[in-house]
Design an enzyme around this catalytic site. Structure first.
Site, PDB file in Angstrom:
ATOM      1  N   SER A 199       0.833  -1.207   0.000  1.00 16.25           N
ATOM      2  CA  SER A 199       0.000   0.000   0.000  1.00 16.25           C
ATOM      3  C   SER A 199       0.868   1.258   0.000  1.00 16.25           C
ATOM      4  CB  SER A 199      -0.872  -0.043   1.262  1.00 16.25           C
ATOM      5  OG  SER A 199      -1.599   1.147   1.394  1.00 16.25           O
ATOM      6  N   CYS A 325      -8.007   1.052  12.422  1.00 14.18           N
ATOM      7  CA  CYS A 325      -9.299   0.619  11.903  1.00 14.18           C
ATOM      8  C   CYS A 325     -10.194   0.076  13.003  1.00 14.18           C
ATOM      9  CB  CYS A 325      -9.101  -0.466  10.847  1.00 14.18           C
ATOM     10  SG  CYS A 325      -7.719  -0.130   9.797  1.00 14.18           S
TER      11      CYS A 325
HETATM   12  N1  PLP Z   1      -3.040  -4.814   5.825  1.00 11.65           N
HETATM   13  C1  PLP Z   1      -2.340  -4.331   6.862  1.00 11.65           C
HETATM   14  C2  PLP Z   1      -1.375  -5.218   7.591  1.00 11.65           C
HETATM   15  C3  PLP Z   1      -2.512  -3.005   7.266  1.00 11.65           C
HETATM   16  O1  PLP Z   1      -1.816  -2.528   8.301  1.00 11.65           O
HETATM   17  C4  PLP Z   1      -3.445  -2.193   6.549  1.00 11.65           C
HETATM   18  C5  PLP Z   1      -3.704  -0.806   6.989  1.00 11.65           C
HETATM   19  O2  PLP Z   1      -3.560  -0.476   8.147  1.00 11.65           O
HETATM   20  C6  PLP Z   1      -4.125  -2.751   5.456  1.00 11.65           C
HETATM   21  C7  PLP Z   1      -3.901  -4.062   5.118  1.00 11.65           C
HETATM   22  C8  PLP Z   1      -5.083  -1.945   4.652  1.00 11.65           C
HETATM   23  O3  PLP Z   1      -4.376  -1.121   3.759  1.00 11.65           O
HETATM   24  P1  PLP Z   1      -5.068   0.189   3.099  1.00 11.65           P
HETATM   25  O4  PLP Z   1      -5.237   1.172   4.217  1.00 11.65           O
HETATM   26  O5  PLP Z   1      -4.088   0.628   2.060  1.00 11.65           O
HETATM   27  O6  PLP Z   1      -6.364  -0.266   2.524  1.00 11.65           O
END
Ligand code: PLP
Length: 388
Positions: A199, A325
């Site tokens: 990301s 989140c």
């Molecule tokens: N996977 C992990 C391990 C993350 O830490 C995050 C975001 O905190 C995501 C996926 C999601 O990524 P994005 O915010 O780019 O959708």
């Protein structure tokens, strides 16, 4: 008041050089990368040179890199796309209890679609238990998804070992590398993974852009339909400025990887040692040896993580408890719970995640404030008063 931002695992500021690289693609170079005329060709060149650059950093083929809207979409595409494409071979998937919700909630949805999911346990250090993994493999297992490093504890998972076992069983292996990209070396010519998510906004790139590595030969179907973009694997007009920014962010983080890791781990250790010396009744969560260089997760017994965040915020310091989140949820962190922490101790946790602008004086100021905040909150805590 100076802002001391210690929440880089949630998101990072866009690097000024990333912003500069992106700017022309919001103005003069605004073309649609699918258009045949010169404006389109300029955009297409930018997309393909970004793809080539990213492939070079990751040591894979450019055609194996698909641009998405971020880590969440990459995880969704990896899991839905391979599960649906390989359904005739089997319906069993293995993941872990500590994955990000972008994986866990996708797995919940796949369960509703008739797939069987095994959620692997972790040990007290937050590391997936390899023996449990080996035991979970069945003839019907079609996919394994284990993250590279956890976003709450920073604990790095044994993905080389998992990938090797997956290969021996001819099972597709996906890893969520959103937290490790730009921090750990990822060399896909050696690493036995078939799919890898990343990301932009975790590596000083913009939000709303990410990528999925899909190894040549991996059977996957799209989750989003429309035009023939991204080798027919992800429809939708390419986010050209975002893609340019992602490649620039990869360049910067890869160039500085070793020196920045050294600097950040020294700062993190300074914070960790200082807090342990100055504040009693605290515990570091997760392995202290297999951990990302910039991350520290600590429980401060008898006080709520949310209370600590709000009090630190009044000093201009940004940290988080659990992952960003889930910070609106009152449930204790699923990651810390899986590591065996009681709900009380899990609720006392704070994540400090350091980044490029942090200095020794930021760390020392944070320590000073932490001492005051914990003292104040413990004085108000009936549990602490009962104990003392
Ligand atoms: N996977 C992990 C391990 C993350 O830490 C995050 C975001 O905190 C995501 C996926 C999601 O990524 P994005 O915010 O780019 O959708």
């Amino acid at each position: 008041m100076k802002l001391i931002y210690l929440d880089h695992s949630a998101t990072t500021p866009v690097h000024p050089e990333v912003l500069e690289a992106m700017k022309p693609y919001f103005s003069d170079r605004f073309g649609n990368a699918s258009s045949l005329h010169q404006a389109g060709r300029i955009a297409r060149d930018a997309v393909e040179s970004a793809r080539q650059k990213i492939a070079d950093y990751l040591k894979c083929e450019p055609k194996e890199v698909i641009f998405t809207s971020g880590g969440t979409e990459s995880d969704n595409l990896a899991l839905f796309g391979t599960a649906r494409a390989n359904r005739s071979k089997g319906t069993h998937i293995i993941t872990s209890k500590i994955e990000h919700h972008a994986v866990l909630n996708t797995c919940n949805q796949l369960e509703k679609d008739g797939f069987e999911i095994t959620y692997l346990p972790v040990d007290k250090d937050g590391i997936v238990i390899i023996d449990e993994f080996k035991k979970a493999i069945k003839p019907q297992t079609i996919l394994i998804s284990i993250m590279h490093a956890n976003n709450e504890t920073g604990v790095v998972q044994p993905i080389e070992q998992i990938g090797k076992i997956a290969r021996e069983h001819k099972i597709i292996f996906h890893t969520d590398a959103v937290q490790t990209m730009g921090k750990l070396k990822i060399e896909l010519d050696k690493l036995p993974v078939d799919l890898l998510s990343f990301s932009g906004h975790k590596i000083y790139g913009p939000k709303g852009i990410g990528g999925l590595f899909i190894r040549k030969g991996t059977k996957i179907i799209p989750t989003q339909f429309g035009g023939h973009h991204e080798f027919k694997r992800r429809a939708g007009t390419e986010n050209v400025p975002g893609i340019v920014g992602l490649a620039k962010a990869m360049e910067i983080t890869h160039t500085n990887l070793e020196s920045e890791n050294k600097r950040l781990s020294a700062l993190r250790d300074r914070l960790e040692t200082g807090l342990i010396q100055k504040i009693e009744d605290i515990q570091v969560n997760g392995s202290r040896f297999k951990r990302l260089p910039n991350l520290l997760n600590i429980s401060f017994n008898y006080v709520e993580g949310e209370g600590i965040i709000l009090n630190l915020d009044s000093y201009g310091i940004c940290v988080s408890s659990g992952s960003a989140c889930t910070s609106e949820s009152l449930e204790p962190s699923h990651v810390l719970s899986a590591m065996g922490l009681t709900p009380e101790i899990a609720h006392c946790s704070v994540r400090f995640s350091l980044g490029k602008d942090n200095t020794e004086s930021d760390i020392d100021f944070t320590m000073e404030c932490m001492v005051k905040v914990i003292k104040k909150l413990r004085e108000m805590s009936p549990l602490y008063r009962k104990k003392s």
